[in-house]
Structure formats: C-alpha cells, structure tokens
Motif scaffolding. Structure first.
Motif, PDB file in Angstrom:
ATOM      1  N   LEU A  23       0.825  -1.209   0.000  1.00 56.18           N
ATOM      2  CA  LEU A  23       0.000   0.000   0.000  1.00 56.18           C
ATOM      3  C   LEU A  23       0.859   1.258   0.000  1.00 56.18           C
ATOM      4  CD1 LEU A  23      -2.708  -1.218   2.521  1.00 56.18           C
ATOM      5  CD2 LEU A  23      -3.127  -0.618   0.118  1.00 56.18           C
ATOM      6  N   THR A  24       1.920   1.267   0.801  1.00 58.48           N
ATOM      7  CA  THR A  24       2.822   2.420   0.814  1.00 58.48           C
ATOM      8  C   THR A  24       3.428   2.645  -0.559  1.00 58.48           C
ATOM      9  OG1 THR A  24       3.344   2.116   3.169  1.00 58.48           O
ATOM     10  CG2 THR A  24       4.909   3.399   1.860  1.00 58.48           C
ATOM     11  N   LEU A  25       3.861   1.572  -1.202  1.00 54.91           N
ATOM     12  CA  LEU A  25       4.448   1.702  -2.529  1.00 54.91           C
ATOM     13  C   LEU A  25       3.429   2.228  -3.534  1.00 54.91           C
ATOM     14  CD1 LEU A  25       6.784   1.311  -4.482  1.00 54.91           C
ATOM     15  CD2 LEU A  25       6.075  -1.074  -4.755  1.00 54.91           C
ATOM     16  N   ALA A  26       2.214   1.706  -3.489  1.00 53.65           N
ATOM     17  CA  ALA A  26       1.184   2.168  -4.418  1.00 53.65           C
ATOM     18  C   ALA A  26       0.886   3.645  -4.223  1.00 53.65           C
ATOM     19  CB  ALA A  26      -0.084   1.330  -4.252  1.00 53.65           C
ATOM     20  N   ILE A  27       0.857   4.107  -2.971  1.00 50.55           N
ATOM     21  CA  ILE A  27       0.643   5.532  -2.695  1.00 50.55           C
ATOM     22  C   ILE A  27       1.784   6.356  -3.264  1.00 50.55           C
ATOM     23  CG2 ILE A  27       0.557   7.264  -0.851  1.00 50.55           C
ATOM     24  CD1 ILE A  27      -0.920   5.135   0.845  1.00 50.55           C
ATOM     25  N   GLU A  28       3.013   5.912  -3.032  1.00 56.42           N
ATOM     26  CA  GLU A  28       4.175   6.638  -3.540  1.00 56.42           C
ATOM     27  C   GLU A  28       4.130   6.786  -5.059  1.00 56.42           C
ATOM     28  OE1 GLU A  28       7.626   7.852  -1.766  1.00 56.42           O
ATOM     29  OE2 GLU A  28       5.594   8.529  -1.353  1.00 56.42           O
ATOM     30  N   LEU A  29       3.684   5.743  -5.742  1.00 57.54           N
ATOM     31  CA  LEU A  29       3.599   5.799  -7.198  1.00 57.54           C
ATOM     32  C   LEU A  29       2.418   6.639  -7.654  1.00 57.54           C
ATOM     33  CD1 LEU A  29       4.398   2.041  -7.892  1.00 57.54           C
ATOM     34  CD2 LEU A  29       5.936   3.985  -8.275  1.00 57.54           C
ATOM     35  N   ALA A  30       1.264   6.431  -7.034  1.00 58.89           N
ATOM     36  CA  ALA A  30       0.056   7.137  -7.468  1.00 58.89           C
ATOM     37  C   ALA A  30       0.179   8.636  -7.277  1.00 58.89           C
ATOM     38  CB  ALA A  30      -1.161   6.603  -6.706  1.00 58.89           C
ATOM     39  N   ARG A  31       0.825   9.065  -6.196  1.00 52.72           N
ATOM     40  CA  ARG A  31       0.909  10.515  -5.988  1.00 52.72           C
ATOM     41  C   ARG A  31       1.935  11.159  -6.927  1.00 52.72           C
ATOM     42  NH1 ARG A  31       3.871  12.442  -0.536  1.00 52.72           N
ATOM     43  NH2 ARG A  31       5.731  11.145  -0.557  1.00 52.72           N
ATOM     44  N   ARG A  32       2.707  10.330  -7.609  1.00 57.94           N
ATOM     45  CA  ARG A  32       3.605  10.825  -8.658  1.00 57.94           C
ATOM     46  C   ARG A  32       3.006  10.624 -10.052  1.00 57.94           C
ATOM     47  NH1 ARG A  32       6.830   9.378  -4.363  1.00 57.94           N
ATOM     48  NH2 ARG A  32       8.648  10.735  -4.044  1.00 57.94           N
ATOM     49  N   ARG A  33       1.726  10.272 -10.082  1.00 59.91           N
ATOM     50  CA  ARG A  33       0.985  10.048 -11.331  1.00 59.91           C
ATOM     51  C   ARG A  33       1.580   8.902 -12.159  1.00 59.91           C
ATOM     52  NH1 ARG A  33       0.507  15.573 -10.402  1.00 59.91           N
ATOM     53  NH2 ARG A  33      -1.627  16.354 -10.438  1.00 59.91           N
ATOM     54  N   VAL A  34       2.157   7.938 -11.467  1.00 65.33           N
ATOM     55  CA  VAL A  34       2.626   6.715 -12.108  1.00 65.33           C
ATOM     56  C   VAL A  34       1.471   5.723 -12.123  1.00 65.33           C
ATOM     57  CG1 VAL A  34       4.201   4.757 -11.902  1.00 65.33           C
ATOM     58  CG2 VAL A  34       5.019   7.077 -11.439  1.00 65.33           C
ATOM     59  N   GLY A  35       1.202   5.098 -13.266  1.00 64.83           N
ATOM     60  CA  GLY A  35       0.150   4.095 -13.343  1.00 64.83           C
ATOM     61  C   GLY A  35       0.491   2.894 -12.483  1.00 64.83           C
ATOM     62  N   VAL A  36      -0.411   2.502 -11.583  1.00 63.57           N
ATOM     63  CA  VAL A  36      -0.140   1.388 -10.682  1.00 63.57           C
ATOM     64  C   VAL A  36      -1.411   0.586 -10.472  1.00 63.57           C
ATOM     65  CG1 VAL A  36      -0.529   2.838  -8.629  1.00 63.57           C
ATOM     66  CG2 VAL A  36       0.758   0.702  -8.402  1.00 63.57           C
ATOM     67  N   ARG A  37      -1.260  -0.736 -10.442  1.00 63.52           N
ATOM     68  CA  ARG A  37      -2.327  -1.635 -10.037  1.00 63.52           C
ATOM     69  C   ARG A  37      -1.810  -2.480  -8.891  1.00 63.52           C
ATOM     70  NH1 ARG A  37      -5.195  -4.224 -15.308  1.00 63.52           N
ATOM     71  NH2 ARG A  37      -6.412  -5.233 -13.643  1.00 63.52           N
ATOM     72  N   ILE A  38      -2.635  -2.630  -7.863  1.00 58.80           N
ATOM     73  CA  ILE A  38      -2.212  -3.373  -6.680  1.00 58.80           C
ATOM     74  C   ILE A  38      -3.166  -4.544  -6.488  1.00 58.80           C
ATOM     75  CG2 ILE A  38      -3.391  -1.646  -5.216  1.00 58.80           C
ATOM     76  CD1 ILE A  38      -1.349  -2.395  -2.998  1.00 58.80           C
ATOM     77  N   LEU A  39      -2.589  -5.750  -6.523  1.00 57.95           N
ATOM     78  CA  LEU A  39      -3.357  -6.991  -6.480  1.00 57.95           C
ATOM     79  C   LEU A  39      -3.218  -7.654  -5.117  1.00 57.95           C
ATOM     80  CD1 LEU A  39      -2.116  -8.562  -9.859  1.00 57.95           C
ATOM     81  CD2 LEU A  39      -3.881  -6.811  -9.534  1.00 57.95           C
ATOM     82  N   ASP A  40      -4.317  -8.223  -4.630  1.00 57.50           N
ATOM     83  CA  ASP A  40      -4.259  -8.967  -3.373  1.00 57.50           C
ATOM     84  C   ASP A  40      -5.154 -10.187  -3.495  1.00 57.50           C
ATOM     85  OD1 ASP A  40      -3.166  -8.321  -0.403  1.00 57.50           O
ATOM     86  OD2 ASP A  40      -5.000  -9.517  -0.311  1.00 57.50           O
ATOM     87  N   ARG A  41      -4.637 -11.337  -3.064  1.00 58.30           N
ATOM     88  CA  ARG A  41      -5.403 -12.569  -3.219  1.00 58.30           C
ATOM     89  C   ARG A  41      -6.533 -12.689  -2.207  1.00 58.30           C
ATOM     90  NH1 ARG A  41      -3.602 -16.708   0.320  1.00 58.30           N
ATOM     91  NH2 ARG A  41      -1.773 -16.136   1.548  1.00 58.30           N
ATOM     92  N   ASN A  42      -6.519 -11.877  -1.153  1.00 57.91           N
ATOM     93  CA  ASN A  42      -7.548 -11.954  -0.121  1.00 57.91           C
ATOM     94  C   ASN A  42      -8.813 -11.190  -0.529  1.00 57.91           C
ATOM     95  OD1 ASN A  42      -6.020 -13.414   1.937  1.00 57.91           O
ATOM     96  ND2 ASN A  42      -4.758 -11.570   2.060  1.00 57.91           N
ATOM     97  N   PRO A  43      -9.965 -11.594   0.002  1.00 64.13           N
ATOM     98  CA  PRO A  43     -11.193 -10.844  -0.269  1.00 64.13           C
ATOM     99  C   PRO A  43     -11.176  -9.490   0.429  1.00 64.13           C
ATOM    100  CG  PRO A  43     -11.600 -12.572   1.345  1.00 64.13           C
ATOM    101  CD  PRO A  43     -10.203 -12.794   0.836  1.00 64.13           C
ATOM    102  N   ALA A  44     -12.086  -8.619   0.037  1.00 64.68           N
ATOM    103  CA  ALA A  44     -12.111  -7.254   0.570  1.00 64.68           C
ATOM    104  C   ALA A  44     -12.372  -7.224   2.073  1.00 64.68           C
ATOM    105  CB  ALA A  44     -13.163  -6.428  -0.165  1.00 64.68           C
TER     106      ALA A  44
END
Length: 483
Positions: A23-44
């Motif tokens: 999640l930290t990595l995805a935030i770091e990328l998203a706030r730099r407008r880098v396209g990111v998808r974050i996958l998790d095998r667990n249900p919501a």
C-alpha cells in the motif's frame, strides 16, 4: 519465457500484495501520477489481525510525508505500562519504552501502537483518494518478463502487462519463489507463539499484562489492549511438539492455565495464528524488472517491532526511484534500492534476533530507526550524505510558521541553500524545490541552522534522506543528473 516484447502496457507498475508495504508503494507511485495496479489474493473483508502493531518514529515520519499522520496518531496510542505477574501475583509495573518529548529535529520521538488492520485501512483510504483501489480476490499465479516489461497472470484468467512488478506478498512470497531467489536464514521450531485477537470482558485495559513463570522467568502469556476496540492481543508461547488449538476453546484454556485467572472468559476470537519465528533475508532484491519488498525480502522475529517498519521504508525508498526511471532517469538508479535497503534489513534482523535471545534486553534507540543511514552507499555524497534529514521549525517568507518536514512533503527533492545570502545554483531544474535560507525560509529561532549549518547546499531526497551535503554547486548539479 514467453516473449511480450513491445507489447502495449496496461499500467506502469503492478504491486502484488496489499499489506502495509504494498500500500505504501502504491501511494508513492500514485501521488507521482505513475500508473499502478495493486493486487491482493484476499477478499475485501479479509481481517489481517493486529499482527505488526508497533509503528516506529521513522515510520511515523514517512506517514507524515504521505499525509496520513493525523489519523494514525488519532487512533493509535503510546505503549501502555506493562504489568508483570509471577504466576498469579503482580510483582512489577513500569514502561518498556523510554518516555521522550518531541524536539525540534524529532517530532515523533516514541513508537505508536496501532493494529495492522487499522494501519492498512488508513493506507487504503489514502490510496483511494489518489484514485487507486486495491484489486481483491486477484491472486498472482505467474508472470513472464522480457526487456520491455512484465506480464502478470491472475487466478481469474486475466493478464496484466506492466513495465515493472514488485512482490510485496509476504514471507511466503510467490513472487520470490517464482524468481528462484534464495531466502537465507533460519526458522526456529522451538520459538513458537499462539497469537490471536480476543475479547475478554473484565480484563484490564490500562496496562499490557505479562505473566512469567516464577521458576524460569519465561513469558507464559502476554495480553495488551488494542486501542479503540474491545479486543486484546493475546500471545502465548508453545513448544515445538505442541499441537496448537486455534479455537476459542483452545484460547480459553490457555488463558486460564497461563494467567491463573478462572474468572475471565474469552467471548470472541479473531485471526488465530500458529506463529513460528524465522529470520531470513532474500539473496537478491531485484531480478530484471521484478523487485521484492517487505516480508517478501526479509522476515524478522517480533522482538523490537522491526518488520512492518522496515517494509514500509523499503517501499518509501523504491517508489520514488521507480517513478524517476519511468520518467527517464538512468536505470542504474533502481540498483541502488537493493544496495541501500538490503543492509538495513540485515541490521534489523540482527537487532530483532538480539532482543529475542537476550530476555533481559529492552528496546533502545536502535529500534526507533531514526539512526539508519545510507552513508557510503551509491547515492550518498558529502559529509552527511545518506543520513536522515532532521526536522526543524521555521517560517515561510511571509512569516507563516511551518516545519522542514512540511517543506519536504511531496514528491520532489528539496535543496536548502544555506549561504548568507543564499543563492540557488544555476542549472537547478523546476523539478527541484530550492529554498534560500534567510530569504525563502526564515529561521528566527535558529533550529534550522542548528540542524543543517550555515554554509553550502543540502539536497534532501524525496524519501527524507540527505543526498548531498556540499559547498559545490557543480556537485549538486552532478548529483541531480544521477537521480
């Protein structure tokens, strides 16, 4: 390997695993407008339990930069006093953490206890505010990489093409195993813990309670209150030969046997775990366009609360480097991730193992992670290059109170021009925020100059470490070219 060279990409980075590191990595990328998808095998609705619950001061500084420090502090708590029992008799009450007050350079001096599920919720909310949602029930089952990118396959049959992939999928990482990266270290069969989140009406919530064996002084059970909930975190050592009972009845039996309290009843049990202590470090953090971070790269004993914190800071280090390379910086910048972070993980494993083995040892300044440094690393130049950049209260040019951490907050490097009068070196691009101390930033109480001096230039990296500390404008320009 299947060739996907020159295939059109769906996103810039795929992150596998939506724990605190991912999640930290995805935030770091998203706030730099880098396209990111974050996958998790667990249900919501997956409940990870309390698990990694100690947030160290350096991680709190990271969360300050990410814009989530207020909800973290508002919902967490400092470590409560510990009440120790021998058998059923109370013998001692005190603190396990040194009590410290904020200082101009260290605004968050003590760890915060925050259950992992709530840390993840706060991170997910921040990520959603940046327009990215975690993709649940999305298990990564394989991937192929080539010179141009990575193609990720999911259990649902979908395929995602990205420029890079990061495995933040835990100690049993499927990404690490698929890469064939070794996970060197040990697992201790005799060091086992039964862990679970329980509700116990009538249990004290003002202390962390620890029951010791009156003969050998070993911990028999540990129970501490989870702030803002009715839950307690219960921990009880078991032997290598024990067959753990992960039911509510099993936890009730342990509670009664270990605490000598027959008046307490376990009414709820969540996230029961048979935890085996391991200390392992990945042999490599990068294979081509695929990286490892967090528990996928290193696992620790729980002593000293180092694991989650080290993972969050892996992501904080890697995120800005991925964004820079995607924007055109030299690919060699990505090799500095392993060069900087693997030695830090090795230190953290050593420290947590030391605290595990020495039952009389208590957490000290090393566990706070404020002293971690990248000195002598590939991105450190000048006298203080590689050190953490300290905070300092200061004012903007119009006299508005602020702090250096608020000045540093964001996605760009920050250049402090300390000469009297300060001048911004020629050639510093708009991608760098440059401040002339005494002109753009005022230092009425002298805290800024006490921390940084009164001459030369200090370039602070996007992750809050000093990149270069120099009196040479040319050296600043050369450093910026490298990153």
């Amino acid at each position: 390997m299947v060739s996907h060279a020159n295939a059109e990409v769906d996103t810039d980075v795929v992150v596998v695993g939506a724990g605190p590191t991912g999640l930290t990595l995805a935030i770091e990328l998203a706030r730099r407008r880098v396209g990111v998808r974050i996958l998790d095998r667990n249900p919501a609705d997956f409940y990870p339990g309390t698990r990694g619950n100690g947030l160290q001061p350096r991680t709190l500084e990271v969360f300050h930069d990410l814009g989530i420090i207020d909800p973290i502090l508002a919902t967490g708590q400092e470590y409560p006093p510990v009440q120790v029992y021998f058998g059923g008799s109370p013998v001692y009450q005190g603190h396990t953490q040194r009590r410290s007050e904020p200082t101009p350079d260290v605004p968050y001096p003590v760890p915060i206890v925050q259950p992992q599920w709530r840390t993840e919720r706060i991170l997910r909310e921040r990520l959603a505010g940046l327009g990215v949602a975690v993709e649940h029930d999305a298990e990564m089952v394989g991937f192929d990489q080539d010179d141009d990118g990575v193609t990720v396959s999911t259990a649902a049959g979908s395929s995602i093409r990205a420029r890079f992939m990061v495995g933040a999928d835990g100690g049993r990482s499927g990404v690490r195993k698929a890469l064939g990266v070794g996970f060197t270290g040990t697992t201790r069969p005799a060091e086992r813990l039964l862990l679970g989140d329980v509700t116990v009406p009538g249990m004290r919530r003002d202390v962390w309670q620890v029951w010791l064996d009156p003969v050998d002084k070993r911990v028999r059970a540990s129970i501490w209150p989870v702030a803002g909930t009715d839950y307690f975190r219960m921990s009880a050592p078991i032997t290598a030969d024990d067959t753990p009972d992960l039911t509510l009845e099993g936890f009730q039996r342990l509670l009664t046997e270990r605490t000598h309290r027959r008046d307490l009843t376990v009414t709820t049990l969540a996230a029961p775990t048979d935890y085996r202590v391991s200390m392992r470090l990945a042999d490599r953090y990068r294979v081509g366009r695929v990286f490892l971070a967090g528990d996928a790269a290193h696992v620790h004993s729980p002593a000293g609360s180092q694991g989650l914190n080290t993972g969050v800071q892996d992501a904080y280090n890697l995120g800005w480097k991925l964004a820079r390379v995607l924007a055109g910086a030299p690919d060699a910048l990505l090799d500095t991730y392993e060069a900087e972070r693997r030695p830090v993980a090795e230190q953290a494993i050593g420290l947590s193992t030391e605290l595990l083995d020495d039952k009389q040892a208590e957490p000290d300044d090393r566990t706070l992670q404020l002293g971690l440094s990248y000195r002598d690393g590939p991105l450190a130049a000048g006298g203080r290059g590689g050190d953490r950049a300290p905070d300092a209260p200061c004012h903007t040019a119009d006299g508005t109170s602020t702090s250096l951490f608020d000045v540093f907050r964001g996605t760009s490097p920050t250049l402090l021009c300390l000469e009297r009068p300060g001048e911004v070196p020629e050639g510093v691009s708009d991608a760098v925020r440059a401040y002339r101390v005494g002109v753009d930033l005022l230092d009425p109480d002298g805290h800024l100059r006490a921390a940084y001096g009164d001459s030369g230039y200090v370039l602070v990296r996007p992750d809050g470490y000093i990149g270069v500390d120099t009196r040479s404008a040319d050296e600043v320009a050369a450093y910026l070219t490298a990153i």
